[in-house]
Motif scaffolding. Sequence first.
Motif, short mmCIF file in Angstrom:
data_model
loop_
_atom_site.label_atom_id
_atom_site.label_comp_id
_atom_site.label_asym_id
_atom_site.label_seq_id
_atom_site.Cartn_x
_atom_site.Cartn_y
_atom_site.Cartn_z
N SER A 158 42.89 46.57 56.97
CA SER A 158 41.67 47.36 57.25
C SER A 158 40.59 47.11 56.21
O SER A 158 39.58 47.83 56.16
N GLY A 159 40.83 46.14 55.32
CA GLY A 159 39.81 45.80 54.31
C GLY A 159 39.84 46.65 53.06
O GLY A 159 38.91 46.62 52.25
N VAL A 160 40.93 47.42 52.85
CA VAL A 160 41.04 48.27 51.66
C VAL A 160 41.66 47.43 50.53
O VAL A 160 42.71 46.82 50.71
N PRO A 161 41.02 47.37 49.33
CA PRO A 161 41.63 46.62 48.22
C PRO A 161 42.94 47.26 47.77
O PRO A 161 43.03 48.49 47.68
N CYS A 162 43.96 46.44 47.50
CA CYS A 162 45.28 46.95 47.15
C CYS A 162 45.69 46.53 45.74
O CYS A 162 45.45 45.40 45.33
N VAL A 163 46.35 47.46 45.03
CA VAL A 163 46.89 47.20 43.70
C VAL A 163 48.40 47.46 43.76
O VAL A 163 48.83 48.49 44.28
N GLU A 182 55.01 35.32 36.79
CA GLU A 182 54.43 34.33 37.71
C GLU A 182 55.52 33.62 38.52
O GLU A 182 55.22 32.88 39.46
N ARG A 183 56.80 33.86 38.19
CA ARG A 183 57.90 33.39 39.04
C ARG A 183 57.83 34.01 40.43
O ARG A 183 58.31 33.47 41.40
N PHE A 184 57.26 35.23 40.49
CA PHE A 184 57.25 35.99 41.74
C PHE A 184 55.86 36.15 42.35
O PHE A 184 55.73 36.34 43.55
N PHE A 185 54.83 36.16 41.50
CA PHE A 185 53.49 36.53 41.95
C PHE A 185 52.47 35.45 41.57
O PHE A 185 52.66 34.74 40.59
N PRO A 186 51.33 35.39 42.32
CA PRO A 186 50.26 34.46 41.94
C PRO A 186 49.73 34.81 40.54
O PRO A 186 49.36 35.96 40.28
N LYS A 187 49.72 33.82 39.67
CA LYS A 187 49.40 34.02 38.25
C LYS A 187 48.06 34.71 38.03
O LYS A 187 47.91 35.59 37.17
N GLU A 188 47.05 34.32 38.84
CA GLU A 188 45.69 34.84 38.61
C GLU A 188 45.55 36.33 38.95
O GLU A 188 44.57 36.98 38.57
N LYS A 189 46.54 36.90 39.65
CA LYS A 189 46.47 38.33 40.01
C LYS A 189 47.20 39.23 39.02
O LYS A 189 47.08 40.44 39.08
N ILE A 190 48.00 38.62 38.15
CA ILE A 190 48.88 39.40 37.27
C ILE A 190 48.12 39.96 36.06
O ILE A 190 47.37 39.26 35.40
N VAL A 191 48.36 41.27 35.79
CA VAL A 191 47.86 41.88 34.56
C VAL A 191 49.04 42.58 33.90
O VAL A 191 49.72 43.39 34.55
N ALA A 198 52.13 59.43 37.96
CA ALA A 198 51.42 59.25 36.67
C ALA A 198 50.06 58.58 36.89
O ALA A 198 49.05 58.97 36.29
N ILE A 199 50.01 57.58 37.78
CA ILE A 199 48.75 56.90 38.09
C ILE A 199 47.77 57.87 38.75
O ILE A 199 46.58 57.93 38.40
N ILE A 252 46.54 50.53 33.84
CA ILE A 252 46.63 50.35 35.31
C ILE A 252 45.40 50.95 35.98
O ILE A 252 44.79 50.34 36.87
N VAL A 253 45.02 52.15 35.54
CA VAL A 253 43.86 52.82 36.16
C VAL A 253 42.57 52.06 35.85
O VAL A 253 41.66 52.00 36.69
N ASP A 254 42.48 51.43 34.69
CA ASP A 254 41.31 50.57 34.40
C ASP A 254 41.18 49.47 35.46
O ASP A 254 40.08 49.17 35.92
#
Length: 363
Positions: free
Chosen positions: A117-122, A152-161, A22-23, A353-355
């Motif tokens: 390798s410096g590729v941004p990951c989502v 945020e129990r599992f992931f860094p809060k500032e990265k979550i959308v 879908a993405i 997500i695509v945004d």
Amino acid sequence: MDRYRFILSGGGTGGHIYPAIAIANELKKRHPNAEFLFVGAKDKMEMEKVPQAGYEIKGLWISGIQRKLTLKNLMFPFKLISSLLTARKIVKQFKPHVAIGTGGFASGPLLRMAESSGVPCVLQEQNSFAGITNKLLAGKAKKICVAYDGMERFFPKEKIVKTGNPIRMDLVDLKSTKDEAGTFFGLDAQKKTVLVLGGSLGARRINQLIEKELGFFEKRGLQVLWQCGKLYYEEYKKYDSDRVKVLAFVNRMDLAYTMGDVIISRAGAGSVSELCLVGKPVVFIPSPNVAEDHQTQNAKALAAKDAAIMLKEDELDSTFENAFSGLLDSEEMQLKLGINIKKLAMPKATENIVDEIEKLLKK
């Protein structure tokens, strides 16, 4: 126009594969001349489903760790090293602008190598209880798209959308009528119908329950639209009649959702997201046999908001008829569950997500 390259990985189950597809479809709509490459586990269903969706896929020799000591577990270190080396080669050759992981074993080595390798990951996490692969990758990801609060129990809060989970677009607005659905399935559009969903392969415990309760449903004047799964169709097709329709799988989910007045379902992330859109009363029977028992966590999250009823597999014999009768006898409860589950729907999840992915292209 920039010719972007996107690499996507997610698999093992439909719950990881379909969101990735879908993405990719949404990215393709926005960037028609972009290049796409999927990476999956060699012997899993993504190797078939992704090419069917029109995308190229490469396989890694990888599998998860079994819960008990097996030969597969002893092979795991070798598979992991092999997969990391193959993934590094794939990333080097393809040179993606962004890497996207939707969970499952194969996304681990691929995103690890993309990131180094410096590729941004989502990352996209479908469940209310994060999977092991995404938890391991979270530290290096740029963005983590989730469908539930409290992640945020599992992931860094500032990265979550909070974006929601990608779903089939034909379910966003159910346009079909009950008459049309009744004609399609050979059922009476005027009668109350129970829709039973056990997933594409089926759910043994749900099928056993429905078989046992057919007399109870008949006594209550209910029709049953029963998707028993392809593994169980031969066993249960004998129950097909004018008021019970037994199907291996459902080709027209939009019509099935239109037909069902009350729905009995597993609680996989994809099913939950679809049922939120549908907005009907749901009884979730989560599978206890999945990684980290995430279906139970998904169902609990909805039950806590009065948006669904959750029944545990091992308590069905003692609880089902009482709980189901209580729901049938209360129009108020049916209405409340339908309204509350609909409030949790996020129909624009794929676009959201695509945004987030596009923001990384601009950096």
